[in-house]
Motif scaffolding. Structure first.
Motif, PDB file in Angstrom:
ATOM      1  N   ALA A 238       0.816  -1.258   0.156  1.00 33.60           N
ATOM      2  CA  ALA A 238       0.061   0.253   0.064  1.00 33.60           C
ATOM      3  C   ALA A 238       0.818   1.206   0.028  1.00 33.60           C
ATOM      4  N   PRO A 239       0.302   2.331  -0.408  1.00 32.68           N
ATOM      5  CA  PRO A 239       1.280   3.545  -0.472  1.00 32.68           C
ATOM      6  C   PRO A 239       1.666   4.019   0.965  1.00 32.68           C
ATOM      7  N   GLY A 240       3.071   4.157   0.936  1.00 34.77           N
ATOM      8  CA  GLY A 240       3.625   4.507   2.242  1.00 34.77           C
ATOM      9  C   GLY A 240       3.937   3.397   3.187  1.00 34.77           C
ATOM     10  N   LYS A 241       3.643   2.092   2.786  1.00 38.07           N
ATOM     11  CA  LYS A 241       3.890   1.154   3.788  1.00 38.07           C
ATOM     12  C   LYS A 241       4.560  -0.048   3.028  1.00 38.07           C
ATOM     13  N   GLY A 242       5.215  -0.965   3.981  1.00 42.18           N
ATOM     14  CA  GLY A 242       6.086  -2.362   3.293  1.00 42.18           C
ATOM     15  C   GLY A 242       5.331  -3.035   2.641  1.00 42.18           C
ATOM     16  N   ARG A 243       5.780  -4.073   2.178  1.00 38.47           N
ATOM     17  CA  ARG A 243       5.239  -4.955   1.302  1.00 38.47           C
ATOM     18  C   ARG A 243       4.412  -6.151   2.535  1.00 38.47           C
ATOM     19  N   GLU A 244       3.388  -6.714   2.166  1.00 40.48           N
ATOM     20  CA  GLU A 244       2.878  -7.546   3.080  1.00 40.48           C
ATOM     21  C   GLU A 244       2.448  -8.808   2.368  1.00 40.48           C
ATOM     22  N   ALA A 245       2.629  -9.841   2.727  1.00 41.51           N
ATOM     23  CA  ALA A 245       2.273 -11.268   2.278  1.00 41.51           C
ATOM     24  C   ALA A 245       0.684 -11.280   2.356  1.00 41.51           C
ATOM     25  N   VAL A 246       0.263 -11.665   1.493  1.00 43.78           N
ATOM     26  CA  VAL A 246      -1.334 -12.078   1.213  1.00 43.78           C
ATOM     27  C   VAL A 246      -1.771 -13.479   1.288  1.00 43.78           C
ATOM     28  N   SER A 247      -1.393 -14.408   0.120  1.00 43.67           N
ATOM     29  CA  SER A 247      -1.603 -15.548   0.230  1.00 43.67           C
ATOM     30  C   SER A 247      -0.494 -16.401  -0.470  1.00 43.67           C
ATOM     31  N   CYS A 248      -0.808 -17.677  -0.517  1.00 42.02           N
ATOM     32  CA  CYS A 248       0.225 -18.532  -1.222  1.00 42.02           C
ATOM     33  C   CYS A 248      -0.353 -20.043  -1.429  1.00 42.02           C
ATOM     34  N   ILE A 249      -0.134 -20.506  -2.639  1.00 45.84           N
ATOM     35  CA  ILE A 249      -0.761 -21.801  -2.951  1.00 45.84           C
ATOM     36  C   ILE A 249       0.813 -22.609  -3.217  1.00 45.84           C
ATOM     37  N   ASP A 250       0.533 -23.735  -2.642  1.00 42.94           N
ATOM     38  CA  ASP A 250       1.436 -24.860  -2.741  1.00 42.94           C
ATOM     39  C   ASP A 250       1.316 -25.528  -4.162  1.00 42.94           C
ATOM     40  N   GLY A 251       2.221 -25.475  -5.086  1.00 38.07           N
ATOM     41  CA  GLY A 251       1.896 -26.021  -6.385  1.00 38.07           C
ATOM     42  C   GLY A 251       1.919 -27.634  -6.197  1.00 38.07           C
ATOM     43  N   SER A 252       2.810 -28.099  -5.307  1.00 39.89           N
ATOM     44  CA  SER A 252       2.865 -29.783  -5.174  1.00 39.89           C
ATOM     45  C   SER A 252       1.538 -30.277  -4.754  1.00 39.89           C
ATOM     46  N   ASN A 253       0.836 -29.412  -3.876  1.00 34.83           N
ATOM     47  CA  ASN A 253      -0.357 -30.251  -3.359  1.00 34.83           C
ATOM     48  C   ASN A 253      -1.659 -29.395  -3.353  1.00 34.83           C
ATOM     49  N   GLY A 254      -1.646 -28.345  -3.775  1.00 34.63           N
ATOM     50  CA  GLY A 254      -2.702 -27.191  -3.722  1.00 34.63           C
ATOM     51  C   GLY A 254      -2.948 -26.828  -2.645  1.00 34.63           C
ATOM     52  N   ARG A 255      -2.322 -26.726  -1.443  1.00 32.87           N
ATOM     53  CA  ARG A 255      -2.706 -26.374   0.052  1.00 32.87           C
ATOM     54  C   ARG A 255      -2.695 -24.830  -0.442  1.00 32.87           C
TER      55      ARG A 255
END
Length: 127
Positions: free
Chosen positions: A38-55
């Motif tokens: 976001a403007p003026g803020k640091g980078r934030e992790a939102v989501s992730c998908i494990d390609g090996s198992n779909g989790r």
């Protein structure tokens, strides 16, 4: 290579789907994550998908509203964003983790483990 797209302007409570087109690596050996800044803020992790198992894994602020998924026939990862809030306004990026420790970095949403950052796409939530 990674390329994010699909951003735009949406009203609070609305929905948007962003896409991450990938090439040059097998998705089933990597974690693919979405991050935002976001403007003026640091980078934030939102989501992730494990390609090996779909989790899938999400940061608390988007659980129940965002859904990350892989395309069935293409090397694209999507993130469906529902019930959007003004605080979701940010540039959204995708990146990959792995193949070594892909699940570790994906499940913990540790950005230090992600590489190949693509260009972001701007999502603006405003009335």
């Amino acid at each position: 290579q990674l390329q994010a797209s699909g951003g735009g302007l949406v009203q609070p409570g609305g929905s948007l789907r962003v896409s991450c087109a990938t090439s040059g690596f097998p998705l089933d050996r990597y974690g693919i994550g979405w991050f935002r800044q976001a403007p003026g803020k640091g980078r934030e992790a939102v989501s992730c998908i494990d390609g090996s198992n779909g989790r899938t894994y999400y940061t608390d602020s988007v659980k129940g509203r965002f859904t990350i998924s892989k395309g069935n026939a293409d090397n694209t990862v999507y993130m469906q964003m529902n019930s959007l809030k003004p605080e979701d306004t940010a540039v959204y990026f995708c990146a990959i983790a792995g193949p070594l420790l892909a699940n570790y970095y994906c499940s913990s949403l540790m950005s230090v483990g992600f590489t190949s950052w693509g260009q972001g796409t701007l999502v603006t939530v405003s009335s």
